[in-house]
Design a protein around this motif. Sequence first.
Motif, short mmCIF file in Angstrom:
data_model
loop_
_atom_site.label_atom_id
_atom_site.label_comp_id
_atom_site.label_asym_id
_atom_site.label_seq_id
_atom_site.Cartn_x
_atom_site.Cartn_y
_atom_site.Cartn_z
N MET A 192 0.49 -1.85 0.00
CA MET A 192 -0.04 -0.16 0.19
C MET A 192 0.92 0.97 -0.25
O MET A 192 0.73 2.55 -0.28
CB MET A 192 -0.79 -0.01 0.84
CG MET A 192 -1.88 -0.87 0.79
SD MET A 192 -2.85 -0.57 0.01
CE MET A 192 -3.94 -2.19 0.32
N ALA A 193 2.04 1.33 0.30
CA ALA A 193 2.99 2.46 0.30
C ALA A 193 3.21 3.14 -0.94
O ALA A 193 3.41 3.77 -1.43
CB ALA A 193 3.84 1.88 0.91
N ARG A 217 -6.31 3.36 -3.54
CA ARG A 217 -6.14 3.10 -2.05
C ARG A 217 -6.54 4.24 -0.94
O ARG A 217 -7.35 3.84 0.41
CB ARG A 217 -4.53 3.43 -1.64
CG ARG A 217 -4.04 3.09 -0.79
CD ARG A 217 -2.58 3.69 -0.64
NE ARG A 217 -2.71 4.84 -0.87
CZ ARG A 217 -1.06 6.05 -0.97
NH1 ARG A 217 -0.43 5.26 -0.53
NH2 ARG A 217 -1.19 6.77 -0.85
N GLN A 224 -3.71 5.64 6.75
CA GLN A 224 -2.15 5.11 6.49
C GLN A 224 -1.56 4.10 7.72
O GLN A 224 -0.71 3.52 7.49
CB GLN A 224 -1.65 7.18 6.49
CG GLN A 224 0.41 6.75 6.32
CD GLN A 224 0.97 7.51 5.73
OE1 GLN A 224 0.32 8.85 6.12
NE2 GLN A 224 1.62 7.59 5.33
N TRP A 227 -1.47 1.06 6.29
CA TRP A 227 -0.68 0.48 5.04
C TRP A 227 0.46 -0.75 5.41
O TRP A 227 0.74 -1.59 4.27
CB TRP A 227 -0.02 2.06 4.26
CG TRP A 227 -1.07 2.50 3.88
CD1 TRP A 227 -2.99 2.61 4.03
CD2 TRP A 227 -1.03 4.54 3.26
NE1 TRP A 227 -2.77 3.75 3.49
CE2 TRP A 227 -2.17 4.46 3.11
CE3 TRP A 227 0.20 4.71 3.26
CZ2 TRP A 227 -2.25 5.92 2.09
CZ3 TRP A 227 0.41 5.72 2.45
CH2 TRP A 227 -0.92 6.64 2.18
N SER A 233 -0.89 -4.78 3.03
CA SER A 233 0.13 -5.09 2.06
C SER A 233 1.31 -6.89 2.71
O SER A 233 2.67 -6.83 3.09
CB SER A 233 1.63 -3.91 2.54
OG SER A 233 0.55 -3.16 1.76
#
Length: 312
Positions: A192-193, A217, A224, A227, A233
């Motif tokens: 997800m970053a 996203r 955040q 993530w 992730s």
Amino acid sequence: MPAPLHPDCLTLLEMIRAAGRQPLETMETAPARAQFAAGRLVLQPPPPDVAEVRDLRLPSGIALRLYRPLGCAAGDILPCLIFAHGGGWVFGDLATHDHLARSLANASGCAVLAVEYRLAPEHPFPAAIDDYAEAIAHAAANAPALGIDATQLAVGGDSAGGNLAAVAALMARDGALPPLRFQMLLYPVTDMAQGHDSHARFTSGLPLTAAGMRWFRDRYAPQQAHWPDWRASPLRAATLAGTAPAFVLTVGHDPLCDEGRDYAQRLEREGVPVAHLHVADLLHGALTMGAIVRPALDLIDAAGLALRRALA
């Protein structure tokens, strides 16, 4: 530099320009969903015949669709792929991936159980993985009624669905889901970053760009803090060792390309049998664009053959 796009992909891009399709990042959710659904009507070939299609529901109400491949008899007990559709966790349903699910069933000789998990932003992370996990557990617990072999289960999906399949494989390794024999990851989201180089390479001119991935996203995992969670992730999991053997497809013109390649490489380094097929001249979403992007049909057959061999 990436390889030049396949001529069929160039035809697709010209069609998109002529249709005046808007970039995702400029749209609200409802019209973006309508645009996605309308596009699938044009991009997919007619659905192939299969032996049986059965619409079902989980106890929670989540819709499922069971496909049995051509050539199987009514009483045959089949291996089963539990399939999660792509669409950035925001788009997609049983209808948008009907052609792909049917084609995978026929190519593999396995049953395919497609899952219509809840969508974001109405149902953000981790709703999709919760629904998908419920479907996998249900398939194992109800295998006789479904005509499938609970010892021969696989997970798979494209894009966001590949993300869910990778997460499910980790859950199964850890005992939170029934054991799995195989994972089919078709240009999956793994981080997800969104910091891999391919996100910087593909910023315009494609159906999926880096900005489009941020749009998805921000609807699925708006916090955040989520993530780094391996359930969002899977590339961030402490180890991938012990997960089911894998087939990973990546395509060259895709912001997700590098994170998919990294995932395949980590699987190999950590002792998981993996076949990684990289197709340099195709773009993200090609598998559901087979009416225009004709090489996609061969890739579906390749994925189905990998599944057939894994569950033989």
